[in-house]
Scaffold this motif. Structure first.
Motif, PDB file in Angstrom:
ATOM      1  N   ALA A   5       0.822  -1.208   0.000  1.00 18.37           N
ATOM      2  CA  ALA A   5       0.000   0.000   0.000  1.00 18.37           C
ATOM      3  C   ALA A   5       0.857   1.260   0.000  1.00 18.37           C
ATOM      4  O   ALA A   5       0.569   2.231  -0.713  1.00 18.37           O
ATOM      5  N   ALA A   6       1.934   1.256   0.802  1.00 20.15           N
ATOM      6  CA  ALA A   6       2.837   2.408   0.828  1.00 20.15           C
ATOM      7  C   ALA A   6       3.551   2.573  -0.508  1.00 20.15           C
ATOM      8  O   ALA A   6       3.754   3.703  -0.986  1.00 20.15           O
ATOM      9  N   GLY A   7       3.930   1.454  -1.134  1.00 22.24           N
ATOM     10  CA  GLY A   7       4.569   1.531  -2.445  1.00 22.24           C
ATOM     11  C   GLY A   7       3.641   2.110  -3.503  1.00 22.24           C
ATOM     12  O   GLY A   7       4.057   2.927  -4.334  1.00 22.24           O
ATOM     13  N   LEU A   8       2.369   1.694  -3.474  1.00 22.22           N
ATOM     14  CA  LEU A   8       1.399   2.252  -4.409  1.00 22.22           C
ATOM     15  C   LEU A   8       1.217   3.749  -4.185  1.00 22.22           C
ATOM     16  O   LEU A   8       1.139   4.533  -5.139  1.00 22.22           O
ATOM     17  N   ALA A   9       1.149   4.159  -2.919  1.00 20.12           N
ATOM     18  CA  ALA A   9       1.024   5.588  -2.619  1.00 20.12           C
ATOM     19  C   ALA A   9       2.253   6.356  -3.094  1.00 20.12           C
ATOM     20  O   ALA A   9       2.150   7.485  -3.586  1.00 20.12           O
ATOM     21  N   ALA A  10       3.433   5.740  -2.961  1.00 29.41           N
ATOM     22  CA  ALA A  10       4.674   6.393  -3.408  1.00 29.41           C
ATOM     23  C   ALA A  10       4.698   6.600  -4.913  1.00 29.41           C
ATOM     24  O   ALA A  10       5.377   7.509  -5.404  1.00 29.41           O
ATOM     25  N   SER A  11       3.950   5.792  -5.669  1.00 36.08           N
ATOM     26  CA  SER A  11       3.924   5.979  -7.122  1.00 36.08           C
ATOM     27  C   SER A  11       3.262   7.296  -7.501  1.00 36.08           C
ATOM     28  O   SER A  11       3.488   7.819  -8.592  1.00 36.08           O
ATOM     29  N   TRP A  12       2.417   7.838  -6.630  1.00 37.64           N
ATOM     30  CA  TRP A  12       1.893   9.193  -6.828  1.00 37.64           C
ATOM     31  C   TRP A  12       2.876  10.232  -6.285  1.00 37.64           C
ATOM     32  O   TRP A  12       3.166  11.221  -6.942  1.00 37.64           O
ATOM     33  N   ALA A  13       3.375   9.986  -5.079  1.00 35.07           N
ATOM     34  CA  ALA A  13       4.230  10.978  -4.425  1.00 35.07           C
ATOM     35  C   ALA A  13       5.506  11.249  -5.213  1.00 35.07           C
ATOM     36  O   ALA A  13       5.978  12.386  -5.263  1.00 35.07           O
ATOM     37  N   MET A  14       6.086  10.222  -5.849  1.00 33.26           N
ATOM     38  CA  MET A  14       7.375  10.382  -6.516  1.00 33.26           C
ATOM     39  C   MET A  14       7.273  11.111  -7.856  1.00 33.26           C
ATOM     40  O   MET A  14       8.295  11.499  -8.435  1.00 33.26           O
ATOM     41  N   ALA A  15       6.043  11.338  -8.362  1.00 31.48           N
ATOM     42  CA  ALA A  15       5.908  11.930  -9.693  1.00 31.48           C
ATOM     43  C   ALA A  15       5.050  13.183  -9.719  1.00 31.48           C
ATOM     44  O   ALA A  15       4.903  13.779 -10.782  1.00 31.48           O
ATOM     45  N   GLU A  16       4.518  13.611  -8.574  1.00 31.72           N
ATOM     46  CA  GLU A  16       3.607  14.745  -8.612  1.00 31.72           C
ATOM     47  C   GLU A  16       4.072  15.859  -7.682  1.00 31.72           C
ATOM     48  O   GLU A  16       5.263  16.035  -7.471  1.00 31.72           O
ATOM     49  N   HIS A  17       3.140  16.625  -7.121  1.00 31.72           N
ATOM     50  CA  HIS A  17       3.483  17.842  -6.383  1.00 31.72           C
ATOM     51  C   HIS A  17       4.553  17.631  -5.327  1.00 31.72           C
ATOM     52  O   HIS A  17       5.430  18.477  -5.141  1.00 31.72           O
ATOM     53  N   ALA A  18       4.492  16.522  -4.603  1.00 32.56           N
ATOM     54  CA  ALA A  18       5.407  16.314  -3.485  1.00 32.56           C
ATOM     55  C   ALA A  18       6.848  16.132  -3.932  1.00 32.56           C
ATOM     56  O   ALA A  18       7.773  16.337  -3.140  1.00 32.56           O
ATOM     57  N   SER A  19       7.068  15.751  -5.189  1.00 29.39           N
ATOM     58  CA  SER A  19       8.415  15.410  -5.640  1.00 29.39           C
ATOM     59  C   SER A  19       9.243  16.612  -6.052  1.00 29.39           C
ATOM     60  O   SER A  19      10.420  16.471  -6.388  1.00 29.39           O
ATOM     61  N   THR A  20       8.672  17.799  -6.044  1.00 23.31           N
ATOM     62  CA  THR A  20       9.409  18.976  -6.485  1.00 23.31           C
ATOM     63  C   THR A  20       9.102  20.144  -5.565  1.00 23.31           C
ATOM     64  O   THR A  20       8.146  20.127  -4.810  1.00 23.31           O
ATOM     65  N   GLY A  21       9.940  21.167  -5.650  1.00 21.98           N
ATOM     66  CA  GLY A  21       9.724  22.346  -4.831  1.00 21.98           C
ATOM     67  C   GLY A  21      10.372  22.237  -3.477  1.00 21.98           C
ATOM     68  O   GLY A  21      11.447  21.650  -3.309  1.00 21.98           O
ATOM     69  N   LEU A  22       9.725  22.778  -2.484  1.00 24.19           N
ATOM     70  CA  LEU A  22      10.255  22.874  -1.128  1.00 24.19           C
ATOM     71  C   LEU A  22      10.217  21.531  -0.395  1.00 24.19           C
ATOM     72  O   LEU A  22       9.213  20.830  -0.434  1.00 24.19           O
ATOM     73  N   GLN A  23      11.310  21.165   0.236  1.00 21.57           N
ATOM     74  CA  GLN A  23      11.408  20.001   1.124  1.00 21.57           C
ATOM     75  C   GLN A  23      10.843  18.715   0.514  1.00 21.57           C
ATOM     76  O   GLN A  23       9.992  18.049   1.122  1.00 21.57           O
ATOM     77  N   PRO A  24      11.271  18.307  -0.660  1.00 18.11           N
ATOM     78  CA  PRO A  24      10.736  17.065  -1.239  1.00 18.11           C
ATOM     79  C   PRO A  24      11.051  15.846  -0.390  1.00 18.11           C
ATOM     80  O   PRO A  24      10.275  14.882  -0.387  1.00 18.11           O
ATOM     81  N   GLY A  25      12.180  15.866   0.330  1.00 15.04           N
ATOM     82  CA  GLY A  25      12.523  14.733   1.180  1.00 15.04           C
ATOM     83  C   GLY A  25      11.542  14.535   2.318  1.00 15.04           C
ATOM     84  O   GLY A  25      11.383  13.419   2.828  1.00 15.04           O
ATOM     85  N   ILE A  26      10.891  15.611   2.729  1.00 15.31           N
ATOM     86  CA  ILE A  26       9.845  15.522   3.760  1.00 15.31           C
ATOM     87  C   ILE A  26       8.473  15.368   3.110  1.00 15.31           C
ATOM     88  O   ILE A  26       7.625  14.604   3.578  1.00 15.31           O
TER      89      ILE A  26
END
Length: 667
Positions: free
Chosen positions: A282-303
């Motif tokens: 489930a976490a891996g599936l969620a990461a497939s969105w996180a790694m390619a969309e808003h969270a992956s760029t801009g401020l503090q992507p590591g967080i």
């Protein structure tokens, strides 16, 4: 006990939010969708001679192809000569053909942001003097049209499938393990898996057309599909498909070996193993969105990416579990209904999910907006207000469901109800409803048959034909009548407990709001974040001011140039004022501002003037620091009139610096 703990929980939550706000208050700007923050030549400017290249500066790194930047002459013919070059961290340029004539030129661009969303735009500049132009750049609404709608619908289905798949499986494992044998829950979870798989394949096919032409015919273009597979969003979709294969194995075990296993140590061990494996998938599936969309760029992507994963898991656990509970309340066998203990467990899980949802949502909102004004001044902020309102409504309805759950689980309430005779009354009413529904079903069957069976009479003995033994049509009619009676009986049993009936109604209302909430969230993920929208508006205003200043024939000269050194606090706008902008001695002022317009200091600013046509320069000028974000120099000598290149070097740290430049007619 619940009344004693609740105030403490509220205090802890408020303290957590206050500390989080204090920690995040001092951070710098972020971006998500790319925005054009500058260009050379600037929008609307009139230059004395044709430039050698056109350069565009964006708020973040973007992906380009050979058609990403097109320059068209007044007759609409393309005059750029090559694929765009990456001139600096966020600046891209394209060379122009030599010998271009006077007139108005159109620059059209379409790029893909680092968060996977396409953005586009166009502007004009003139050589010598403005002229009429027949250049057509088509629709600059990137990601729109039929393909954009289909892509958005596919995203909605992918989110819905993920929520149902993860939330339904979590409900079975964490709240109602006996539900693994309930056919309706099995269909729900498998349906979520099929929806997510189909929508992922659909998005993979649409992606190429969505980010380029927007044409229906390009959906089946294998060359575009190959290009998509080489991008970050394409890799994320492929990884999602691989994880869905693991999810299929998980579902097979959950509804196969796990359901057949007897209670005991082995089943507890299998429960633990499925919980660990399911969480990882489930976490891996969620990461497939996180790694390619808003969270992956801009401020503090590591967080931002881990926070995004937690946010999606919390949403799926809450809303997907809610859907599973609704199915269990309405479709579970009447002889084995969902237990009140399972409802209580889900209530606790949902409460924890809401807390996680609120905490991660506050961080994401701050990261994408950055200011209170962005709530009302940007489309993203307005949509976010709608989402917050829907979440508040959903939490309000959930509180009603919690009260029904408490009554459902309280033996004293049940005992009081039985002693007061409410239970008997509750039994009589559904029984009467069952009789009415059975009569209606019988009338419907008779109407469908059109006549009684041969050899029978009303009130007469039931013959072999009447029983349906030799009449398949009559047998089917009797089967439908029996099914109607069974459905009425199941409804009577379900509605016998008024608390369970009330819980079903409130959970159904929650599910209805959740469907609308998911639609708003899908639109929100495709909308330009508030920070970027405000930065783009500021850049457009700055460009307009600059172009009007650049095109003036006399008096002071003002040049605005966007810069990005690539380091922390590395983005901003540098403004050069030259007065009277003529041959001889001039007074120069340099201002450095953040993208939001606030002045800030940098370690070093240097300016130089070059007149390439006469091979003069660069003539360096080291302005003196006056105050925050302001430097000045007196007696700046311009030896002769001409088309000068004004270059500014901005250093924001010991190692991060960049040089930006603009052409201007001086003298």
């Amino acid at each position: 006990m619940t009344r004693t703990i609740t105030p403490r929980l509220r205090t802890l939550v408020l303290l957590f939010l206050a500390v989080t706000g204090a920690l995040l208050a001092g951070a710098g700007p972020a971006s998500a969708h790319a925005a054009l923050t500058g260009s050379d030549p600037a929008q609307g400017v009139v230059v004395p001679k044709a430039p050698d290249q056109v350069s565009l500066t964006f708020s973040e790194n973007v992906s380009m192809n050979s058609n990403s930047i097109r320059v068209l002459d007044p007759r609409g013919k393309r005059v750029d000569t090559a694929k765009p070059d990456n001139l600096s961290a966020t600046t891209y340029g394209v060379q122009l053909k030599s010998g271009l004539g006077k007139g108005t030129y159109t620059v059209a661009w379409q790029v893909v942001s680092a968060d996977s969303h396409p953005v586009a735009g166009a502007f004009t500049f003139s050589v010598g003097a403005p002229s009429k132009t027949v250049a057509s750049v088509g629709n600059q609404d990137a990601g729109g049209g039929v393909v954009g709608w289909l892509y958005g619908f596919g995203r909605y289905l992918s989110y819905a499938g993920y929520i149902v798949l993860v939330g339904g499986a979590a409900f079975v494992l964490a709240c109602w393990q006996r539900g693994s044998g309930v056919r309706a829950l099995q269909r729900l979870v498998v349906g979520g898996w099929l929806t997510l798989t189909a929508s992922t394949l659909w998005l993979l096919l649409l992606r190429g057309s969505y980010t380029t032409s927007g044409s229906i015919g390009d959906i089946v273009d294998l060359n575009l599909l190959g290009q998509v597979l080489g991008t970050k969003p394409g890799a994320a979709l492929v990884s999602r498909l691989l994880l869905l294969a693991a999810a299929a194995l998980f579902i097979a075990v959950l509804f196969g070996a796990y359901d057949k296993r007897e209670e005991g140590t082995e089943k507890r061990d299998l429960t633990f193993g499925l919980a660990i494996g399911g969480t990882v998938v489930a976490a891996g599936l969620a990461a497939s969105w996180a790694m390619a969309e808003h969270a992956s760029t801009g401020l503090q992507p590591g967080i931002a990416m881990p926070v995004d994963v937690i946010h999606l898991l919390a949403v799926a656990t809450w809303l997907g579990g809610l859907t599973a509970l609704l199915v269990a309340l309405y479709r579970a066998p009447t002889e084995a209904p969902v237990e009140s203990a399972a409802v209580r467990r889900f209530s606790r899980v949902a409460f924890a999910s809401v807390l996680a949802l609120v905490g991660t949502g506050i961080y994401q909102s701050w990261r994408q907006l950055g200011s209170w004004s962005a709530f009302t001044d940007t489309t993203y902020g307005e949509l976010l207000l709608v989402k917050i309102g829907l979440v508040a409504l959903l939490v309000g309805i959930a509180s009603v469901s919690r009260r029904w759950t408490g009554r459902l689980a309280d033996p004293a309430v049940a005992k009081a109800r039985r002693s007061s005779g409410r239970g008997a009354a509750a039994e009589e009413q559904p029984a009467a409803e069952e009789e009415k529904e059975t009569v209606k079903a019988s009338a419907a069957v008779k109407k469908a048959s059109g006549a009684r069976a041969p050899g029978t009479s009303e009130g007469g003995p039931v013959t072999k034909a009447a029983s349906g033994a030799d009449d398949p049509e009559r047998a089917a009619q009797l089967a439908r009548q029996q099914a109607a009676k069974d459905a009425a009986r199941q409804k009577r049993v379900r509605d016998a407990d008024p608390d369970r009936f009330g819980l079903r109604r409130s959970v159904l209302a929650e599910a209805g709001v959740a469907v609308v909430l998911l639609a708003v969230t899908t639109v929100l993920t495709q909308t330009e974040p508030g920070r970027t929208e405000l930065d783009a508006k500021a850049a457009a205003a700055s460009s307009s001011s600059s172009s009007s200043s650049d095109s003036s024939s006399g008096g002071a000269l003002t040049l605005d140039m966007s810069f990005d050194t690539g380091g922390k606090d590395g983005k901003g706008v540098v403004r050069v004022d030259l007065d009277p902008a003529t041959v001889g001695s001039n007074e120069m002022h340099v201002y450095v501002q953040r993208p939001n317009g606030r002045a800030f200091d940098v370690p070093e600013v240097k300016v130089s003037f070059t007149l390439a046509a006469k091979k003069i320069g660069p003539l360096p000028v080291a302005p003196d620091h006056v105050t925050t974000g302001h430097w000045s120099a007196n007696g700046v000598q311009i030896p002769m009139a001409g088309d000068w290149t004004v270059s500014v070097t901005v250093r924001t740290s010991d190692i991060d610096q960049v040089t930006v430049s603009k052409h201007a007619q001086i003298g």
